[in-house]
Design a protein around this motif. Structure first.
Motif, PDB file in Angstrom:
ATOM      1  N   ALA A 125       0.889  -1.308   0.052  1.00 36.20           N
ATOM      2  CA  ALA A 125       0.134   0.231   0.119  1.00 36.20           C
ATOM      3  C   ALA A 125       1.064   1.350   0.178  1.00 36.20           C
ATOM      4  O   ALA A 125       0.471   2.314  -0.640  1.00 36.20           O
ATOM      5  CB  ALA A 125      -0.904  -0.179   1.180  1.00 36.20           C
ATOM      6  N   ALA A 126       1.960   1.130   0.800  1.00 39.85           N
ATOM      7  CA  ALA A 126       2.914   2.608   0.925  1.00 39.85           C
ATOM      8  C   ALA A 126       3.442   2.713  -0.600  1.00 39.85           C
ATOM      9  O   ALA A 126       3.263   3.917  -0.907  1.00 39.85           O
ATOM     10  CB  ALA A 126       3.918   2.289   1.801  1.00 39.85           C
ATOM     11  N   GLY A 127       3.785   1.814  -1.143  1.00 37.84           N
ATOM     12  CA  GLY A 127       4.096   2.023  -2.554  1.00 37.84           C
ATOM     13  C   GLY A 127       3.118   2.294  -3.790  1.00 37.84           C
ATOM     14  O   GLY A 127       2.959   3.378  -4.250  1.00 37.84           O
ATOM     15  N   ASP A 128       2.110   1.351  -3.776  1.00 33.61           N
ATOM     16  CA  ASP A 128       1.070   1.662  -4.750  1.00 33.61           C
ATOM     17  C   ASP A 128       0.376   2.734  -4.704  1.00 33.61           C
ATOM     18  O   ASP A 128      -0.116   3.534  -5.588  1.00 33.61           O
ATOM     19  CB  ASP A 128       0.418   0.183  -5.106  1.00 33.61           C
ATOM     20  N   ALA A 129      -0.260   2.859  -3.395  1.00 34.55           N
ATOM     21  CA  ALA A 129      -1.278   3.863  -2.991  1.00 34.55           C
ATOM     22  C   ALA A 129      -0.295   5.136  -3.291  1.00 34.55           C
ATOM     23  O   ALA A 129      -1.313   6.287  -3.887  1.00 34.55           O
ATOM     24  CB  ALA A 129      -1.717   3.798  -1.739  1.00 34.55           C
ATOM     25  N   THR A 130       0.776   5.302  -3.049  1.00 32.28           N
ATOM     26  CA  THR A 130       1.466   6.795  -3.123  1.00 32.28           C
ATOM     27  C   THR A 130       1.557   7.004  -4.590  1.00 32.28           C
ATOM     28  O   THR A 130       1.277   8.247  -5.108  1.00 32.28           O
ATOM     29  CB  THR A 130       2.925   6.521  -2.688  1.00 32.28           C
ATOM     30  N   GLY A 131       1.785   5.957  -5.483  1.00 23.72           N
ATOM     31  CA  GLY A 131       1.967   6.355  -7.082  1.00 23.72           C
ATOM     32  C   GLY A 131       0.509   6.548  -7.421  1.00 23.72           C
ATOM     33  O   GLY A 131       0.618   7.598  -8.344  1.00 23.72           O
ATOM     34  N   ILE A 132      -0.394   5.902  -7.018  1.00 21.31           N
ATOM     35  CA  ILE A 132      -1.619   6.267  -7.306  1.00 21.31           C
ATOM     36  C   ILE A 132      -2.313   7.680  -7.128  1.00 21.31           C
ATOM     37  O   ILE A 132      -2.875   8.454  -8.076  1.00 21.31           O
ATOM     38  CB  ILE A 132      -2.697   5.370  -6.875  1.00 21.31           C
ATOM     39  N   ILE A 133      -2.000   7.918  -5.857  1.00 21.31           N
ATOM     40  CA  ILE A 133      -2.466   9.344  -5.230  1.00 21.31           C
ATOM     41  C   ILE A 133      -1.597  10.570  -6.300  1.00 21.31           C
ATOM     42  O   ILE A 133      -2.175  11.548  -6.630  1.00 21.31           O
ATOM     43  CB  ILE A 133      -2.191   9.424  -4.040  1.00 21.31           C
ATOM     44  N   VAL A 134      -0.393  10.153  -6.072  1.00 18.32           N
ATOM     45  CA  VAL A 134       0.389  11.299  -7.040  1.00 18.32           C
ATOM     46  C   VAL A 134      -0.144  11.519  -8.460  1.00 18.32           C
ATOM     47  O   VAL A 134      -0.481  12.533  -8.910  1.00 18.32           O
ATOM     48  CB  VAL A 134       1.799  10.949  -7.047  1.00 18.32           C
ATOM     49  N   ALA A 135      -0.471  10.069  -9.001  1.00 17.25           N
ATOM     50  CA  ALA A 135      -0.791  10.379 -10.501  1.00 17.25           C
ATOM     51  C   ALA A 135      -2.494  10.978 -10.419  1.00 17.25           C
ATOM     52  O   ALA A 135      -2.688  11.886 -11.421  1.00 17.25           O
ATOM     53  CB  ALA A 135      -0.993   8.747 -11.176  1.00 17.25           C
ATOM     54  N   ALA A 136      -3.163  10.592  -9.670  1.00 18.78           N
ATOM     55  CA  ALA A 136      -4.558  11.192  -9.451  1.00 18.78           C
ATOM     56  C   ALA A 136      -4.364  12.596  -9.336  1.00 18.78           C
ATOM     57  O   ALA A 136      -5.157  13.472 -10.010  1.00 18.78           O
ATOM     58  CB  ALA A 136      -5.409  10.573  -8.326  1.00 18.78           C
ATOM     59  N   ALA A 137      -3.485  13.170  -8.632  1.00 20.69           N
ATOM     60  CA  ALA A 137      -3.302  14.648  -8.419  1.00 20.69           C
ATOM     61  C   ALA A 137      -3.045  15.311  -9.776  1.00 20.69           C
ATOM     62  O   ALA A 137      -3.530  16.264 -10.144  1.00 20.69           O
ATOM     63  CB  ALA A 137      -2.383  14.876  -7.258  1.00 20.69           C
ATOM     64  N   LEU A 138      -1.968  14.402 -10.518  1.00 17.61           N
ATOM     65  CA  LEU A 138      -1.410  15.170 -11.972  1.00 17.61           C
ATOM     66  C   LEU A 138      -2.718  15.165 -12.898  1.00 17.61           C
ATOM     67  O   LEU A 138      -2.691  16.217 -13.427  1.00 17.61           O
ATOM     68  CB  LEU A 138      -0.360  14.284 -12.240  1.00 17.61           C
ATOM     69  N   THR A 139      -3.216  13.934 -12.972  1.00 15.64           N
ATOM     70  CA  THR A 139      -4.245  13.761 -13.770  1.00 15.64           C
ATOM     71  C   THR A 139      -5.518  14.564 -13.720  1.00 15.64           C
ATOM     72  O   THR A 139      -6.238  15.211 -14.642  1.00 15.64           O
ATOM     73  CB  THR A 139      -4.982  12.505 -13.959  1.00 15.64           C
TER      74      THR A 139
END
Length: 337
Positions: free
Chosen positions: A93-107
């Motif tokens: 979760a620490a790795g995957d969710a961080t990537g997902i949240i950063v991408a969601a903010a950018l998109t």
């Protein structure tokens, strides 16, 4: 396309109350990890990140699965397999969710449609989890080069990512469809939606991580005082020795197991799938057929998450689109009529 804007799911003051509790939870977890609980360094940061995303729930999970109850007991406390699987899930979760949240903010910033967003977020989550939290942070523990660590971690991380996204995807889409303010990272509703999505993702991905740890395909909860700071799945039975038998100390195990050879460098001389299963005494590798079956299962879970998102959410929405004022539906404050 215009989208209706329903009333918020709950009053905004509850949202800010949750954020306040989250801040307190993160502060406690960070203090405990860096002052008294001998968890592996990468997992210390993993717990801090996941608690940041999940608030008091993350604190409760930490308290019952990782926090050292008294000095010198962390090795035994984290030994049960279910706790080992919690550690694997938190790392995921620490790795995957961080990537997902950063991408969601950018998109959200670029105003992309949700149907495009979710796959960019999936790719970002997988890349961040594999290339940073798995291969980069764990290569010394696995005693591998970075490239070897990437190849070794690819399939387990993919399985885990599929399960994580199977929970996060529909949660994000459905909540953002309910209140499109949640698509913009500058809105508190965005962080509320991501918190809920991460919680669901952790729950959905836990069974997959349990299987991966049980079959020595991923590491479990670790401790700095044993197994070369790497940690490895331990039998649940090891925490409760038979009557009349004393439990071997984890300190002694460091000298018996080859994994202890590189204590200072977080190194392990045996790959996870080569280490004997502490519960069965077996070090037999998982067959390719079983790996393929579980991989297909995680893809089916991901497809199910996509179906839920498409069925109960709106994959065509994008940030900034005008919304219709429907009868019985509240418009956000300041929204132009």
């Amino acid at each position: 396309m215009n989208h209706p804007m329903p009333a918020p799911l709950f009053p905004e003051y509850l949202l800010w109350g949750w954020f306040a509790l989250t801040a307190l939870s993160v502060a406690y977890v960070a203090w405990d990890l860096f002052t008294r609980t001998p968890e592996m360094k990468v997992m210390k940061w993993g717990w801090v990140l996941v608690t940041l995303y999940t608030g008091p729930v993350g604190l409760l999970i930490y308290w019952f699965s990782c926090r050292e109850p008294s000095p010198g007991t962390h090795e035994q406390f984290v030994a049960p397999l279910w706790k080992q699987a919690v550690g694997s899930t938190i790392h995921c979760a620490a790795g995957d969710a961080t990537g997902i949240i950063v991408a969601a903010a950018l998109t959200g910033y670029f105003g992309l449609r949700m149907g495009v967003d979710i796959w960019l977020e999936y790719a970002a989550g997988f890349a961040f989890g594999l290339f940073i939290f798995q291969a980069l942070f764990m290569k010394d523990m696995m005693k591998m080069s970075y490239g070897q660590a990437v190849r070794h971690s690819f399939l387990p991380e993919w399985m885990s990512m599929n399960a994580m996204m199977a929970g996060m995807l529909p949660t994000m889409v459905i909540l953002m469809s309910r209140d499109m303010r949640a698509m913009e990272a500058t809105s508190p509703w965005f962080w509320a939606a991501m918190s809920a999505a991460t919680l669901v993702g952790v729950v959905v991905s836990y069974p997959v991580n349990y299987w991966l740890v049980k079959n020595q395909l991923k590491h479990g909860m670790g401790t700095e005082r044993a197994l070369g700071k790497g940690g490895a799945p331990q039998a649940e039975a090891s925490a409760t020795p038979p009557m009349g038998h004393s439990m071997p100390s984890m300190t002694g195990m460091q000298h018996e197991m080859p994994a202890a050879a590189g204590h200072a460098g977080h190194r392990m001389t045996a790959l996870p799938e080569q280490m004997p299963d502490m519960a069965t005494g077996s070090s037999a590798p998982v067959s390719g057929l079983r790996k393929a079956a579980v991989t297909l299962l995680t893809l089916a879970m991901l497809a199910g998450g996509y179906w839920l998102a498409a069925r109960y959410g709106d994959l065509s929405m994008r940030p900034g689109e005008p919304m219709l004022d429907m009868p019985g539906m509240a418009m956000p404050a300041g929204h132009p009529m």
